[in-house]
Design an enzyme around this catalytic site. Structure first.
Site, PDB file in Angstrom:
ATOM      1  N   HIS A 128       0.787  -1.275   0.211  1.00 47.24           N
ATOM      2  CA  HIS A 128       0.052  -0.033   0.079  1.00 47.24           C
ATOM      3  C   HIS A 128       1.004   1.253   0.155  1.00 47.24           C
ATOM      4  O   HIS A 128       2.256   1.140   0.163  1.00 47.24           O
ATOM      5  CB  HIS A 128      -0.931  -0.128   1.189  1.00 47.24           C
ATOM      6  CG  HIS A 128      -0.343  -0.119   2.470  1.00 47.24           C
ATOM      7  ND1 HIS A 128       0.206   1.322   3.146  1.00 47.24           N
ATOM      8  CD2 HIS A 128      -0.154  -0.867   3.436  1.00 47.24           C
ATOM      9  CE1 HIS A 128       0.716   1.198   4.321  1.00 47.24           C
ATOM     10  NE2 HIS A 128       0.697  -0.132   4.448  1.00 47.24           N
ATOM     11  N   CYS A 186       3.183  -4.841   7.067  1.00 48.32           N
ATOM     12  CA  CYS A 186       2.936  -4.552   5.603  1.00 48.32           C
ATOM     13  C   CYS A 186       3.959  -3.904   4.893  1.00 48.32           C
ATOM     14  O   CYS A 186       4.882  -3.400   5.476  1.00 48.32           O
ATOM     15  CB  CYS A 186       1.388  -3.772   5.623  1.00 48.32           C
ATOM     16  SG  CYS A 186      -0.035  -4.649   5.943  1.00 48.32           S
TER      17      CYS A 186
END
Length: 465
Positions: free
Chosen positions: A345, A364
């Site tokens: 992301h 992440c």
């Protein structure tokens, strides 16, 4: 290899020339791609036909002396692939070639895979078993699962290239060496590491061992990664968009901090692109850090920060950060469902990409130029046109674009590999994952290795930095 394909081939659009994805026009040419790899965390991929976890029964076929001699020659040279020839019993094979049988009374446990009742083995039994051990290590990797820390990929190669089919082809074609060599990973890095091993003096034992360990890491993955995929080497802090094993685009990354939030090794599939995502704040922050009450008590501050909170009758507070440049997920995320809650992301903290050491996140993977990547994926996945993707990205509204043509993404961990400039380099072992792999090479090879890790899956709660 002339194997009957037991799964349907997928097709994906590919880039015709390496130009900016936003400006790319020719996205129509179709190229074949093998099915994506099976993974622990993705039940859709796990349903690839043929995936089983039972230990295969011993494969015994009739070997001629000529084929057995070819096998012996291959074993004697397997050190070039970072494996130890002695582990495939060349002395026993040599004796069986000379005498027709070999007495294994002194090392009967070494041949226990055959369930042999006597103390003598025939040439065919010895050759079949040595061939099987070679296939297991060349196809699946020699490192036992317990030494592959935070490894959550199920390699589907044993199902697509069964040992029995390989042995049959080797003997029918009288091409033992050719069949075994065909198991080598197709990614160019494997050949680069193999050449580096050949060029490294045997006195440099530490370097040779590191090369061998990273050669084996390629064997943990599917032999062929596909025609078009994303791949990131966590210790390098780089993401690559790859077509036909050629790098089309690279992006700096920020990955998980060492410890419980270290980024695991995964093989997943990007199913969609979320533009202008929302972020549901985890309870460890809502309750543990008091964000919930702060949002409820300070509506002006909350509005400026993009937070909206709801409180249920039982007192449970849910906080969602709305889309916007200050959102913790930035302007996009790639939808790649997995039980680890790991995804790629954007981030509002762009300054982190300027650091050399970027193991800073909660697991992440933050991606540089994320909006360019998102638009690229939307186009390549036949989700929307370039113009529509740009318009959606500028709308400020949460929009999920489903990809008609999904793309594999490999989250890997190599401490020796080619960098984005094509130079072989070593990278910092930021998660201390080398030691168990290196140590496994000092132990006898483990037979009947499991294909499934029993390590704990730690879902990532907090994507913020």
């Amino acid at each position: 290899m002339n194997f009957s394909v037991k799964f349907s081939l997928l097709t994906v659009a590919t880039l015709s020339i390496p130009v900016s994805a936003v400006a790319q026009e020719d996205l129509t040419r179709q190229v074949p791609q093998t099915a994506p790899p099976a993974t622990v965390s993705n039940p859709v991929i796990q349903a690839v036909p043929g995936i089983t976890f039972e230990q295969p029964k011993p494969v015994i076929e009739e070997w001629s002396k000529k084929d057995a001699k070819a096998l012996l020659t291959f074993i004697e040279g397997v050190g070039a692939d970072g494996l130890d020839p002695a582990e495939y019993r060349p002395d026993d094979l040599r004796q069986a070639l000379a005498d027709g049988t070999v007495n294994v009374s002194q090392n009967v446990d070494d041949w226990s895979d055959l369930d042999a009742t006597g103390e003598e083995l025939s040439l065919s039994e010895v050759a079949s078993q040595s061939f099987t051990w070679l296939v297991e290590d060349l196809r699946d990797g020699r490192t036992p699962m317990e030494d592959r820390k935070q490894w959550f990929v199920i390699d589907s190669d044993p199902d697509f290239y069964p040992t029995s089919d390989l042995m049959t082809e080797a003997l029918q074609q009288h091409d033992v060496a050719g069949v075994l060599k065909s198991l080598n990973p197709t990614h160019p890095d494997y050949a680069v590491l193999k050449q580096a091993l050949a060029n490294t003096p045997k006195t440099e034992t530490k370097k040779r061992k590191l090369i061998r360990a990273n050669m084996d890491r390629w064997r943990w993955l599917p032999r062929d990664l596909g025609t078009q995929y994303l791949i990131t080497n966590v210790p390098e802090y780089q993401l690559r968009l790859t077509v036909n094993n050629k790098i089309i685009r690279t992006y700096k990354t920020v990955v998980g901090k060492p410890g419980r939030t270290a980024t695991p090794q995964l093989a997943e599939v990007v199913e969609g692109v979320v533009f202008n995502p929302t972020w549901t704040v985890p309870q460890s922050i809502v309750k543990g850090e008091g964000l919930g009450q702060k949002v409820l008590n300070n509506p002006t501050w909350a509005a400026n920060a993009g937070y909206k909170a709801t409180k249920s009758e039982n007192g449970f507070i849910n906080v969602v950060q709305q889309p916007g440049p200050g959102n913790s997920l930035g302007m996009m995320k790639l939808d790649m469902p997995n039980e680890h809650a790991i995804f790629l992301h954007d981030t509002p903290a762009k300054n982190y990409f300027n650091r050399d050491q970027r193991a800073l996140s909660h697991g992440c993977i933050r991606t540089e130029r994320a909006l360019e990547l998102a638009i690229t994926m939307a186009i390549l996945g036949d989700g929307v046109s370039k113009d529509d993707a740009v318009a959606i990205s500028k709308s400020g509204e949460y929009t999920k674009v489903a990809l008609k043509k999904t793309m594999p993404v490999y989250i890997t961990y190599f401490t020796m590999a080619t960098d984005i400039d094509g130079k072989l380099r070593t990278f910092d072992d930021i998660y201390d994952r080398d030691a168990p792999v290196l140590a496994s090479f000092d132990q006898p090879r483990e037979r009947n290795r499991t294909r499934v890790t029993d390590e704990e899956v730690v879902p990532i709660e907090d994507p913020g930095l």
